[in-house]
Write an enzyme that holds these catalytic residues in place. Structure first.
Site, PDB file in Angstrom:
ATOM      1  N   SER A 124     -39.720  10.650  75.551  1.00 38.25           N
ATOM      2  CA  SER A 124     -38.745  11.127  76.529  1.00 38.25           C
ATOM      3  C   SER A 124     -37.364  11.892  76.112  1.00 38.25           C
ATOM      4  O   SER A 124     -37.032  11.213  74.790  1.00 38.25           O
ATOM      5  CB  SER A 124     -38.363   9.874  77.451  1.00 38.25           C
ATOM      6  OG  SER A 124     -37.353  10.128  78.345  1.00 38.25           O
ATOM      7  N   TYR A 148     -35.601   0.530  77.598  1.00 39.91           N
ATOM      8  CA  TYR A 148     -36.821   1.495  77.462  1.00 39.91           C
ATOM      9  C   TYR A 148     -36.466   2.574  76.776  1.00 39.91           C
ATOM     10  O   TYR A 148     -37.544   3.124  75.918  1.00 39.91           O
ATOM     11  CB  TYR A 148     -36.601   2.192  79.153  1.00 39.91           C
ATOM     12  CG  TYR A 148     -37.282   3.520  79.323  1.00 39.91           C
ATOM     13  CD1 TYR A 148     -38.757   3.613  79.516  1.00 39.91           C
ATOM     14  CD2 TYR A 148     -36.548   4.849  79.399  1.00 39.91           C
ATOM     15  CE1 TYR A 148     -39.498   4.589  79.354  1.00 39.91           C
ATOM     16  CE2 TYR A 148     -37.100   5.941  79.521  1.00 39.91           C
ATOM     17  CZ  TYR A 148     -38.656   5.939  79.599  1.00 39.91           C
ATOM     18  OH  TYR A 148     -39.266   7.203  79.470  1.00 39.91           O
ATOM     19  N   LYS A 152     -38.835   3.740  73.398  1.00 38.34           N
ATOM     20  CA  LYS A 152     -39.308   5.267  73.011  1.00 38.34           C
ATOM     21  C   LYS A 152     -39.070   5.491  71.574  1.00 38.34           C
ATOM     22  O   LYS A 152     -39.770   6.188  70.896  1.00 38.34           O
ATOM     23  CB  LYS A 152     -38.744   6.329  74.138  1.00 38.34           C
ATOM     24  CG  LYS A 152     -39.464   6.036  75.382  1.00 38.34           C
ATOM     25  CD  LYS A 152     -40.795   6.425  75.490  1.00 38.34           C
ATOM     26  CE  LYS A 152     -41.619   6.299  76.937  1.00 38.34           C
ATOM     27  NZ  LYS A 152     -42.916   6.480  76.836  1.00 38.34           N
TER      28      LYS A 152
HETATM   29  N1  UFG Z   1     -30.341  10.425  91.719  1.00 37.92           N
HETATM   30  C1  UFG Z   1     -29.563  10.362  92.897  1.00 37.92           C
HETATM   31  N2  UFG Z   1     -30.197   9.295  93.724  1.00 37.92           N
HETATM   32  C2  UFG Z   1     -31.459   8.609  93.722  1.00 37.92           C
HETATM   33  C3  UFG Z   1     -32.052   8.752  92.366  1.00 37.92           C
HETATM   34  C4  UFG Z   1     -31.388   9.799  91.431  1.00 37.92           C
HETATM   35  O1  UFG Z   1     -28.671  10.824  93.191  1.00 37.92           O
HETATM   36  O2  UFG Z   1     -31.968   7.865  94.521  1.00 37.92           O
HETATM   37  C5  UFG Z   1     -29.684  11.408  90.601  1.00 37.92           C
HETATM   38  C6  UFG Z   1     -29.407  10.656  89.630  1.00 37.92           C
HETATM   39  O3  UFG Z   1     -28.069  10.247  89.734  1.00 37.92           O
HETATM   40  C7  UFG Z   1     -29.519  11.775  88.559  1.00 37.92           C
HETATM   41  C8  UFG Z   1     -30.485  12.699  89.007  1.00 37.92           C
HETATM   42  O4  UFG Z   1     -30.874  12.181  90.420  1.00 37.92           O
HETATM   43  O5  UFG Z   1     -28.291  12.396  88.272  1.00 37.92           O
HETATM   44  C9  UFG Z   1     -31.917  12.580  88.416  1.00 37.92           C
HETATM   45  O6  UFG Z   1     -32.431  11.006  88.434  1.00 37.92           O
HETATM   46  P1  UFG Z   1     -33.489  10.485  87.999  1.00 37.92           P
HETATM   47  O7  UFG Z   1     -33.687   8.865  88.138  1.00 37.92           O
HETATM   48  O8  UFG Z   1     -34.890  11.116  88.696  1.00 37.92           O
HETATM   49  O9  UFG Z   1     -34.023  10.897  86.620  1.00 37.92           O
HETATM   50  P2  UFG Z   1     -32.909  10.506  85.125  1.00 37.92           P
HETATM   51  O10 UFG Z   1     -32.481  11.635  84.633  1.00 37.92           O
HETATM   52  O11 UFG Z   1     -31.821   9.555  85.390  1.00 37.92           O
HETATM   53  O12 UFG Z   1     -34.028   9.700  84.385  1.00 37.92           O
HETATM   54  C10 UFG Z   1     -35.072  10.466  83.656  1.00 37.92           C
HETATM   55  C11 UFG Z   1     -36.383   9.411  83.539  1.00 37.92           C
HETATM   56  C12 UFG Z   1     -35.979   8.348  82.658  1.00 37.92           C
HETATM   57  C13 UFG Z   1     -35.497   8.850  81.459  1.00 37.92           C
HETATM   58  C14 UFG Z   1     -34.239  10.050  81.788  1.00 37.92           C
HETATM   59  C15 UFG Z   1     -33.677  10.528  80.296  1.00 37.92           C
HETATM   60  O13 UFG Z   1     -36.696   8.998  84.814  1.00 37.92           O
HETATM   61  O14 UFG Z   1     -37.317   7.840  82.207  1.00 37.92           O
HETATM   62  O15 UFG Z   1     -34.525  10.745  82.692  1.00 37.92           O
HETATM   63  O16 UFG Z   1     -34.687  11.318  79.761  1.00 37.92           O
HETATM   64  F1  UFG Z   1     -34.988   7.954  80.488  1.00 37.92           F
END
Ligand code: UFG
Length: 338
Positions: A124, A148, A152
């Protein structure tokens, strides 16, 4: 080639399974269905018009895993099985270290017993920690900001050392950015167990009426519209990257880490707008406080995947949203019965 997929019934696993069946590989799936459903495999069987083996088991059950590997004698293993929720990993670190790290050690022991020297690992972009520059290339320093991410990173180190110690071994560490979307058929897709942690499944559930509104975590980031920017990658493109990594592992020795992203930064509000367009449904939202641990922006330099694997993302945000919606609208409760 004979390909063994741990976690092959999960979201990324099932799409990869379908892709590699189309390449005429012989396949065995090993899954405990803790965050997946056997029905996903039935659907892949129907879509591919191919059969494959499936063994029910936990990667921590070393006896069962080694037996499955020795019986199947794979040429390559693709290792998806693992826990993946950041928040849960903070609350239950031991469960994460055990499943993800000990599970991988158990897999490598089984592979040694079966004489298998090739692995493609589901890593990841989280291994980069807080970005020090963008876009993130594979030389960016590595850091983890939660258990997590630590798992990785640890597994990457383990695979690098394992590869160095075994004559002729190869390991491809695929560092995924943000996988979203679904197969064009709408028959397989992402089916989170609980309240979705990730943006796209949450947006889909709002659009289909399962949840009232999206909370946008932070509207004051230093980005084009103040919301978080990520590199969303269509799961079918990601599945094709695995097929390319399998061929690469067959032809090359040693360990390579490779980013899998589009190289495009997309904001939360871009996703909301594209999803509304793709689905024809409104996605009500409110902007709330930032989510602890989130970064403003994260996107890939995906050029190494192109030069080493000959792979490039081909699907855009509209395609990601349309297919996510097709899956969600045809399966409002995921794989569970309506
Ligand atoms: N977001 C919202 N509302 C939500 C969920 C997410 O505004 O209900 C926003 C987050 O703040 C972020 C974006 O949407 O700006 C993406 O969020 P995600 O949770 O979909 O993904 P992340 O980038 O936070 O996390 C992903 C993977 C993780 C990994 C990470 C870094 O889910 O497993 O990328 O690689 F660790």
């Amino acid at each position: 080639m004979r390909v063994f997929l741990t976690g092959g019934a999960g979201y990324i696993g099932s799409h990869t399974l379908l892709e590699i069946l189309s390449k005429a590989h012989e396949v065995c799936v090993y899954d405990d269905y803790s965050n997946s459903a056997p029905v996903a495999l039935m659907r892949v069987e129907r879509l591919s018009n191919r059969t494959f083996q499936a063994v029910t088991g936990d990667v921590l059950d070393q006896g069962s895993l080694a037996k499955a590997l020795v019986d199947f004698k794979p040429d390559v293993v693709v290792h998806f099985a693992g826990k993946k929720a950041v928040g849960e990993s903070v609350a239950k670190p031991l469960m994460y270290y055990e499943n993800n790290v000990v599970g991988t050690l158990s897999l490598l022991r089984g592979m040694e017993a079966a004489g298998c020297k090739r692995i493609v690992f589901s890593s990841s972009a989280t291994v980069y920690g807080e970005p020090q520059y963008l876009p993130l290339d594979e030389k960016h320093p590595l850091a983890a900001t939660n258990p997590y991410g630590q798992t990785k990173l640890m597994v990457e180190h383990i695979l690098r050392d394992w590869c160095a110690a075994r004559e002729g071994a190869s390991a491809v560490l695929l560092r995924y950015f943000n996988p979203v979307g679904a197969h064009d058929s709408g028959q397989i897709g992402e089916d989170p167990n609980d309240i979705p942690n990730n943006l796209m499944p949450f947006v889909s559930q709002v659009a289909v009426g399962r949840r009232a509104k999206l909370q946008v975590f932070g509207g004051d980031y230093d980005t084009k519209d103040g919301t978080g920017v990520r590199d969303y990658i269509h799961v079918v493109d990601l599945a094709k990257a695995h097929a390319a990594a399998i061929s690469y592992a067959e032809a090359h020795k040693g360990c390579e880490a490779i980013n899998v992203g589009t190289g495009q930064g997309v904001s939360v509000l871009d996703v909301v707008k594209a999803f509304e367009q793709g689905s024809g449904q409104p996605v009500p939202y409110e902007v709330v406080a930032r989510r602890p641990g989130d970064v403003a922006a994260c996107y890939a330099d995906a050029s190494k995947a192109e030069s080493l694997l000959g792979w490039q993302a081909t699907r855009d945000l509209a395609d990601m949203c349309e297919t996510a919606w097709k899956w969600q609208s045809q399966n409002p409760n995921g794989y569970a019965a309506p």
